[in-house]
Scaffold this motif. Structure first.
Motif, mmCIF file in Angstrom:
data_model
loop_
_atom_site.group_PDB
_atom_site.id
_atom_site.type_symbol
_atom_site.label_atom_id
_atom_site.label_comp_id
_atom_site.label_asym_id
_atom_site.label_seq_id
_atom_site.Cartn_x
_atom_site.Cartn_y
_atom_site.Cartn_z
ATOM 1 N N ASP A 215 0.849 -1.189 0.000
ATOM 2 C CA ASP A 215 0.000 0.000 0.000
ATOM 3 C C ASP A 215 0.890 1.246 0.000
ATOM 4 O OD1 ASP A 215 -3.172 0.490 0.904
ATOM 5 O OD2 ASP A 215 -1.841 2.164 1.347
ATOM 6 N N VAL A 217 0.404 3.989 1.189
ATOM 7 C CA VAL A 217 0.375 4.702 2.469
ATOM 8 C C VAL A 217 0.735 3.766 3.624
ATOM 9 C CG1 VAL A 217 -1.117 5.923 4.105
ATOM 10 C CG2 VAL A 217 -1.353 6.344 1.644
ATOM 11 N N LYS A 218 0.143 2.606 3.630
ATOM 12 C CA LYS A 218 0.256 1.734 4.802
ATOM 13 C C LYS A 218 1.390 0.721 4.722
ATOM 14 C CE LYS A 218 -4.579 2.068 6.013
ATOM 15 N NZ LYS A 218 -4.482 2.452 7.426
ATOM 16 N N GLY A 219 2.038 0.643 3.568
ATOM 17 C CA GLY A 219 3.122 -0.330 3.433
ATOM 18 C C GLY A 219 2.581 -1.708 3.102
ATOM 19 N N ASP A 262 -9.438 4.005 4.310
ATOM 20 C CA ASP A 262 -8.917 2.686 4.672
ATOM 21 C C ASP A 262 -10.007 1.700 5.090
ATOM 22 O OD1 ASP A 262 -9.370 3.542 7.226
ATOM 23 O OD2 ASP A 262 -7.267 3.454 7.869
ATOM 24 N N PRO A 289 -5.720 7.211 6.144
ATOM 25 C CA PRO A 289 -6.134 6.957 7.534
ATOM 26 C C PRO A 289 -7.473 7.613 7.818
ATOM 27 C CG PRO A 289 -4.475 8.675 7.465
ATOM 28 C CD PRO A 289 -4.576 8.124 6.078
ATOM 29 N N TRP A 330 -1.789 14.428 6.317
ATOM 30 C CA TRP A 330 -0.652 14.644 5.414
ATOM 31 C C TRP A 330 0.114 15.859 5.918
ATOM 32 C CZ3 TRP A 330 0.579 18.959 2.381
ATOM 33 C CH2 TRP A 330 1.614 18.785 1.451
ATOM 34 N N ASN A 351 3.768 9.633 -0.182
ATOM 35 C CA ASN A 351 4.574 9.022 0.882
ATOM 36 C C ASN A 351 4.682 9.883 2.133
ATOM 37 O OD1 ASN A 351 6.529 10.797 0.060
ATOM 38 N ND2 ASN A 351 7.560 9.274 -1.238
ATOM 39 N N GLN A 354 0.225 10.268 6.523
ATOM 40 C CA GLN A 354 0.561 9.543 7.758
ATOM 41 C C GLN A 354 -0.220 8.229 7.873
ATOM 42 O OE1 GLN A 354 -0.683 12.698 10.375
ATOM 43 N NE2 GLN A 354 -2.407 11.498 11.151
ATOM 44 N N HIS A 355 0.360 7.299 8.632
ATOM 45 C CA HIS A 355 -0.263 5.979 8.776
ATOM 46 C C HIS A 355 -1.368 6.009 9.825
ATOM 47 C CE1 HIS A 355 3.748 4.032 7.368
ATOM 48 N NE2 HIS A 355 3.476 5.144 6.752
ATOM 49 N N SER A 357 -4.401 7.346 12.356
ATOM 50 C CA SER A 357 -5.624 8.092 12.058
ATOM 51 C C SER A 357 -5.408 9.584 12.344
ATOM 52 C CB SER A 357 -6.795 7.536 12.860
ATOM 53 O OG SER A 357 -6.396 7.304 14.170
#
Ligand code: GLU
Length: 529
Positions: A215, A217-219, A262, A289, A330, A351, A354-355, A357
């Protein structure tokens, strides 16, 4: 390849800030990359997707300056023929089957591919054992493996998986006897020629496979296939289900990156499989998030304004809301917060989403909005205030000269246009008094004496200016033994009925001598004994 992204809302008449933030991130990404930002209206829920709901969506997007490419937008309902053709293709390939599920009519069900290795990201993890409850027979058929797990209390717990989730399946009884082995039977089972019901089983043994995608954003995200089931893609009434429609439309629109909330992560694993089975390369995914309240729970209407229309109605400026929502999850990588649209486009990158919330902070948004309001040209500010004020009984046909003075005084202080409601004291003979405020501010004997001494002293001030007022009021306070500055808030309460506002002397100057004296003399500010 040029980037193509889309905002794909289901129009329900209200556009939640979480949704519009997804639109903003897609827009920024597309504009940053020089790609296309498309709008797809997922209007398949015919009850909620009314023409009004769609009009609201389009209005809100226009208000926020979210211009989209390739007009008109794609309406999902117009694509039904493609959705159904895709379902036929999957059926013909053996990637879907018909199932009556015991009800009327047959649904089309997407089969998680048994030869899952053809899906990028699927890997063998190794052998695994799953205890099952012996009271519920294990079933093995082309529709998957049915079983009940064992709850903490030892009772049967709902379980079951797609057949692909149980590669190399073996089913064992409590004494270790092998009741069933999938080896060699896969083809016949998948054809629907054979199925098995196995009473008394206590354990499944199989090779676990997982599907992974990276992902943006989330990896790295993983899901075991044995936690998945085949999924209905066309209901028994013939209507395509979200998963199918969403993926087919993304293929049709040539979408390269899917940026969305998400809450869709779980769907993504299946969607990737659908892309591959339909012969298309899966797009890149980035899941944003969630927006949460102070308690960390999903931010909803119960927490305050939650729909874009609420913010517009309260007099937030679109540029401020746009700016604030970009910062919700962000950051530009430095400490900038107030950024122009051009700066945001330049700085945006997925990138730095942020992961964790993102917490909605209305106060921060309000302050940012205040900064944007402060930058409005004086005339623009005046026109907006007049328009807002005309919504109040007392705010119609205001004296223009007075209104201009009020606007000049209040411009740098107003944070949201809805707050012009608090300006009533500038325009009426007597303000509404807040009894609690007066009881707090005007209870001291020396303060009351000072306030009572003011009408006589202020009457002679000519012209009635802030500078002159300041001097006379300081002297009046001193004469009655009130500490310097300590008369200002009581005076504000007595003349405006309010505890907040611009500097008190400037305020009195705008209110004018006549009304100031009348209010002081009427003593409506005097706390009731
Ligand atoms: N209509 C879906 C939603 O609003 C779309 C999800 C997506 O962006 O793929 O949640």
């Amino acid at each position: 390849m040029s980037v193509r992204v889309r905002f794909a809302p289901s129009p329900t008449g209200h556009v939640h800030i979480g949704n519009i933030r997804a639109a903003i991130f897609n827009w920024l990404f597309a504009r940053h990359e020089g790609g296309a930002f498309l709008l797809r209206v997922e209007d398949t829920d015919l009850e909620r997707s009314t023409p009004e709901a769609i009009a609201t969506l389009l209005e809100v997007m226009e208000w926020l300056g979210l211009d989209f490419d390739e007009k008109p937008p794609l309406y999902q309902t117009s694509q039904r023929h493609r959705h159904l053709a895709a379902a036929e293709q999957l059926l013909a390939q053996g990637d879907a089957y018909r199932d009556s599920k015991g009800g009327e009519g047959e649904a089309v069900v997407f089969r998680i591919p048994f030869d899952a290795e053809r899906i990028p990201g699927v890997v063998n993890v190794g052998p695994i054992d799953v205890p099952v409850h012996p009271d519920v027979p294990v079933t093995v058929s082309d529709k998957g493996v049915g079983y009940a797990g064992v709850s903490a209390k030892g009772t049967p717990a709902p379980g079951g998986a797609c057949l692909a989730g149980c590669k190399d399946l073996q089913v064992f009884a409590a004494d270790g006897t092998c009741l069933f082995s999938l080896a060699g039977k896969e083809k016949a089972i998948l054809r629907g020629d054979e199925s098995f019901t196995l009473p008394g089983a206590t354990r499944l043994h199989f090779t676990r496979r997982t599907i992974m995608y990276r992902d943006l954003v989330k990896g790295e995200m993983n899901k075991p296939l044995d936690s998945m089931r085949d999924v209905v893609i066309v209901r028994s009434d013939g209507s395509p289900v979200f998963h199918l429609a969403n993926v087919v439309d993304d293929i049709t629109q040539g979408i390269t990156h899917i940026i969305r909330g998400d809450d869709h992560v779980e769907n993504t694993f299946r969607h990737i499989m659908l892309f591959v089975c339909l012969g298309a390369a899966p797009p890149a995914y980035g899941h944003l998030p969630m927006i949460v309240n102070a308690a960390g729970k999903p931010y909803s209407k119960r927490d305050g304004d939650a729909f874009v229309g609420d913010f517009r109605d309260r007099g937030f400026l679109p540029e401020a809301l746009f700016n604030y929502l970009t910062l919700l999850g962000w950051s530009p990588g430095d400490d900038r917060e107030k950024m122009t649209r051009a700066e945001l486009v330049k700085a945006f990158s997925l990138n730095r989403v942020q992961h964790a919330s993102a917490q909605m902070d209305i106060q921060k948004l309000t302050n940012l909005n205040g900064q944007y309001i402060a930058e409005l040209p004086e005339e623009d500010f005046f026109v907006r205030c007049r328009e807002r004020l005309s919504g109040f009984e007392w705010g119609r046909d205001l004296d223009e000269r007075l209104l201009r003075e009020v606007c000049l005084l209040m411009h740098s202080r107003l944070k949201v246009f809805a707050d012009v409601e608090q300006w009533q004291y500038f325009f009426v003979d007597f303000p509404e008094y807040d009894a609690k405020l007066c009881a707090k501010q005007c209870r001291d004997d020396a303060v009351i004496a000072a306030l009572r001494s003011l009408p006589a002293k202020l009457a002679s001030i000519e012209p009635f200016t802030a500078t002159a007022l300041e001097e006379v009021i300081a002297a009046a306070a001193a004469a009655t033994g009130v500490a310097p500055g300590k008369l200002n808030q009581p005076l504000r309460a007595a003349v405006t009925g309010s505890g907040i506002g611009a500097g008190i002397f400037e305020t009195l100057e705008v209110i004018g001598k006549e009304r100031t004296l009348a209010r002081l003399k009427a003593e409506q500010w005097l706390p009731q004994k």
